[in-house]
Design a protein around this motif. Structure first.
Motif, PDB file in Angstrom:
ATOM      1  N   ARG A 120       0.829  -1.211   0.000  1.00  0.00           N
ATOM      2  CA  ARG A 120       0.000   0.000   0.000  1.00  0.00           C
ATOM      3  C   ARG A 120       0.858   1.253   0.000  1.00  0.00           C
ATOM      4  O   ARG A 120       1.980   1.244   0.472  1.00  0.00           O
ATOM      5  N   MET A 121       0.298   2.348  -0.500  1.00  0.00           N
ATOM      6  CA  MET A 121       0.913   3.680  -0.424  1.00  0.00           C
ATOM      7  C   MET A 121       2.337   3.697  -0.957  1.00  0.00           C
ATOM      8  O   MET A 121       3.220   4.329  -0.374  1.00  0.00           O
ATOM      9  N   GLN A 146     -17.123   4.014  -6.512  1.00  0.00           N
ATOM     10  CA  GLN A 146     -17.175   4.277  -5.070  1.00  0.00           C
ATOM     11  C   GLN A 146     -17.245   2.977  -4.269  1.00  0.00           C
ATOM     12  O   GLN A 146     -16.885   2.942  -3.108  1.00  0.00           O
ATOM     13  N   LYS A 147     -17.762   1.902  -4.897  1.00  0.00           N
ATOM     14  CA  LYS A 147     -17.953   0.653  -4.147  1.00  0.00           C
ATOM     15  C   LYS A 147     -16.792  -0.328  -4.275  1.00  0.00           C
ATOM     16  O   LYS A 147     -16.778  -1.362  -3.597  1.00  0.00           O
ATOM     17  N   PRO A 149     -13.765  -0.374  -3.163  1.00  0.00           N
ATOM     18  CA  PRO A 149     -13.026  -0.750  -1.955  1.00  0.00           C
ATOM     19  C   PRO A 149     -13.676  -1.885  -1.154  1.00  0.00           C
ATOM     20  O   PRO A 149     -13.022  -2.547  -0.362  1.00  0.00           O
ATOM     21  N   THR A 152     -11.859  -5.224  -1.321  1.00  0.00           N
ATOM     22  CA  THR A 152     -10.725  -5.476  -0.429  1.00  0.00           C
ATOM     23  C   THR A 152     -11.212  -6.174   0.831  1.00  0.00           C
ATOM     24  O   THR A 152     -10.597  -7.124   1.321  1.00  0.00           O
ATOM     25  N   PRO A 176      -7.514  -1.370   6.599  1.00  0.00           N
ATOM     26  CA  PRO A 176      -8.481  -1.968   5.687  1.00  0.00           C
ATOM     27  C   PRO A 176      -8.067  -3.318   5.140  1.00  0.00           C
ATOM     28  O   PRO A 176      -8.901  -4.073   4.691  1.00  0.00           O
ATOM     29  N   ASN A 177      -6.769  -3.636   5.175  1.00  0.00           N
ATOM     30  CA  ASN A 177      -6.346  -4.739   4.311  1.00  0.00           C
ATOM     31  C   ASN A 177      -5.263  -5.652   4.868  1.00  0.00           C
ATOM     32  O   ASN A 177      -4.609  -6.336   4.105  1.00  0.00           O
ATOM     33  N   LEU A 285      -2.004  10.852   5.870  1.00  0.00           N
ATOM     34  CA  LEU A 285      -0.903  11.503   5.160  1.00  0.00           C
ATOM     35  C   LEU A 285      -0.442  12.768   5.881  1.00  0.00           C
ATOM     36  O   LEU A 285       0.745  12.994   6.077  1.00  0.00           O
ATOM     37  N   ASP A 299     -19.330   1.918   2.025  1.00  0.00           N
ATOM     38  CA  ASP A 299     -18.285   2.150   1.037  1.00  0.00           C
ATOM     39  C   ASP A 299     -16.904   1.767   1.566  1.00  0.00           C
ATOM     40  O   ASP A 299     -15.885   2.076   0.962  1.00  0.00           O
ATOM     41  N   GLY A 300     -16.870   1.081   2.722  1.00  0.00           N
ATOM     42  CA  GLY A 300     -15.595   0.617   3.263  1.00  0.00           C
ATOM     43  C   GLY A 300     -14.819   1.692   4.003  1.00  0.00           C
ATOM     44  O   GLY A 300     -13.642   1.527   4.285  1.00  0.00           O
ATOM     45  N   VAL A 301     -15.481   2.808   4.291  1.00  0.00           N
ATOM     46  CA  VAL A 301     -14.820   3.906   5.002  1.00  0.00           C
ATOM     47  C   VAL A 301     -14.888   3.635   6.507  1.00  0.00           C
ATOM     48  O   VAL A 301     -15.929   3.216   7.015  1.00  0.00           O
ATOM     49  N   TYR A 315     -10.682   7.572   5.128  1.00  0.00           N
ATOM     50  CA  TYR A 315     -10.607   6.908   3.821  1.00  0.00           C
ATOM     51  C   TYR A 315      -9.322   6.116   3.677  1.00  0.00           C
ATOM     52  O   TYR A 315      -9.283   5.075   3.044  1.00  0.00           O
ATOM     53  N   SER A 316      -8.243   6.647   4.237  1.00  0.00           N
ATOM     54  CA  SER A 316      -6.948   6.013   4.055  1.00  0.00           C
ATOM     55  C   SER A 316      -6.064   6.334   5.246  1.00  0.00           C
ATOM     56  O   SER A 316      -5.864   7.505   5.581  1.00  0.00           O
TER      57      SER A 316
END
Lengths: 323, 323
Positions: A120-121, A146-147, A149, A152, A176-177, A285, A299-301, A315-316
């Protein structure tokens, strides 16, 4: 031919399969059967041959070539097309190229060694030859971007199940992962997509699993945060059956998802997620937020409630759980 | 050199610029100036030359080569790199390739003719040579993929502004990505993205504008639903200044968006949107829904309230407004 023979022997398990039965099944002479058995031995299988009884496999090599997977595969679509590479920079890059050339949903790319695996990233992912699973899967869902994610999260659930089925080990999901065992990383999932504003064109999911790594294989600073299935199980793990189990569970959950939506996946994900309900630190970030992880949206948020009771949509981020 | 000359003449407008002033500015002889003027004439500019007064441009050709854009461009990043093609299948395909090779944010691809322009949902986009704008723009925002559709809405607002500034014409936005004048289509926007679960890697936005099409240029069945700026204005429209105005407005709104978020863009979008508050019909892939368009979410999703008062999230659809 070789595949039919292998499938017969693997299906029989500890039982012997007679040379006559084999020669009938694949329609060749007993001498030809013997030649095929020799080939199997050359590719790493230990095959016991006993007169009047026949042949049986005593030990399988830990190989993940297409036929190793496909003889144990129970899916209809996922893994029916396999691009295998002995060594490659990144299975994601290969799979993206295949997808752009029109590869179908379920096509997978497998590498025995990844020399610059993607995390990731923009981070790297360590996957030494022979002991890792480095796999990329092509999905072609008709989904709004939008869907995407959600896929994952779906794959995380599928891998937890597959690890349990093949090794008996329990693993946890960290949003998330990441999949962890006893707090140490065992699996990473990278979901990349190509989409327009209406629909996803393709999703390429990269799965990296630490399978047969020994403690010494990890650098000192990595050893504190990562482990392998073999270390946790205390014995080597066959990769091919694990890959087949992952593909089976992905197909199962993916079909459920396409038919009934994310509501069927979300409770399964939440059941395995360690961060939900706990105090966490979310490193983003340009910001760090503290609070309680309340759950995830459709939406996995990730929803984080700070100490003032304010709800934030994450979100991340990298998540740390406050001990 | 040619660019400096052109810029001087364009900036002067109806005034003459003396040969001496030009020769000083670009550091060459009067004879060399005369040669450059001849070159400009060959590339389609009508240049009037009057003794003791100098030169002035009487008529610009409707060209959109890089220097035609850049002499009137007021941006810092958008359109500073231009890949121009006389004819190409799709500017989106070219821009995607450039993005994968590392092209920077703001790099644009322009074609005088698109032979198989891409529209939404795999449809085509008609862009005859010379009379259309076919442009693709590369964005590299640090955004979660869920938010990328907001960029379509942002660009719609920017183009409405640019059309108003350069032609005086008012246009309306029809969710998610069409610009209409008097109910007929004038602009289409296609937003494609490459992303992972954490962040967008690149967004390629394709913009198709009917600029100088005559009525006869549209097929019978298209004539009912599409028009051009020239038809509406009653005179030909220069494409280069329009492109420059679009890029200026995109940069303006994009910087605003990156700094302050979608909340600065949403009210502008809503002010220009015709569907909001009206009874609409949303044709989706496998379904049609009727109801009142209540607004959009922060992720660019359309909210539709059906006759039972139930709110539906519309991710992708064709919208018709009930008359």
């Amino acid at each position: 031919m070789k595949e039919t023979l292998l499938k017969m022997l693997l299906t029989a398990g500890d039982d012997f399969v007679s040379g006559e039965k084999i020669s009938q099944a694949i329609g060749c002479s007993r001498t030809a059967v013997w030649k095929h058995i020799e080939e199997l031995r050359k590719s790493g299988y230990e095959v016991e041959a006993v007169q009047r009884k026949g042949y049986r496999i005593v030990k399988r090599p830990d190989q993940i070539k297409p036929h190793d997977i496909q003889v144990v595969l129970e899916t209809e679509r996922f893994g029916r097309e396999i691009t295998y590479l002995e060594s490659t920079a990144s299975t994601q890059t290969v799979a993206l190229k295949l997808a752009q050339e029109g590869a179908k949903e379920g096509h997978i790319v497998l590498a025995n060694e990844q020399t610059s695996g993607k995390g990731r990233m923009g981070r790297g992912w360590y996957s030494p030859p022979g002991s890792s699973i480095s796999m990329s899967i092509i999905f072609r869902p008709q989904l709004p971007p939008q869907k995407a994610p959600q896929l994952t999260l779906l794959t995380a659930v599928a891998i937890v199940r597959a690890i349990k089925e093949t090794t008996g080990l329990d693993s946890d999901i960290k949003w998330p992962n990441d999949l962890l065992i006893d707090g140490k990383k065992i699996v990473g999932i990278l979901t990349e997509m190509q989409a327009d504003q209406d629909s996803v064109h393709s999703v390429i999911q990269g799965i990296g699993i630490n399978v047969n790594h020994q403690e010494e294989a990890f650098a000192e600073e990595i050893r504190k945060i990562a482990t392998s299935l073999a270390i946790k199980k205390g014995e080597p793990i066959q990769r091919a059956p694990l890959i087949a189990a992952i593909l089976k569970n992905i197909e199962l959950f993916y079909d459920l998802y396409l038919q009934h939506g994310f509501s069927r996946i979300k409770p399964l994900w939440e059941a395995h997620a360690i961060s939900i309900g706990k105090r966490i630190r979310a490193r983003m970030l340009n910001d760090v937020k503290f609070g309680v992880a309340k759950g995830i949206t459709d939406d996995g948020v990730l929803l984080l409630e700070d100490d003032d009771g304010k709800l934030h949509s994450i979100y991340s981020a990298d998540i740390e759980i406050d001990q």
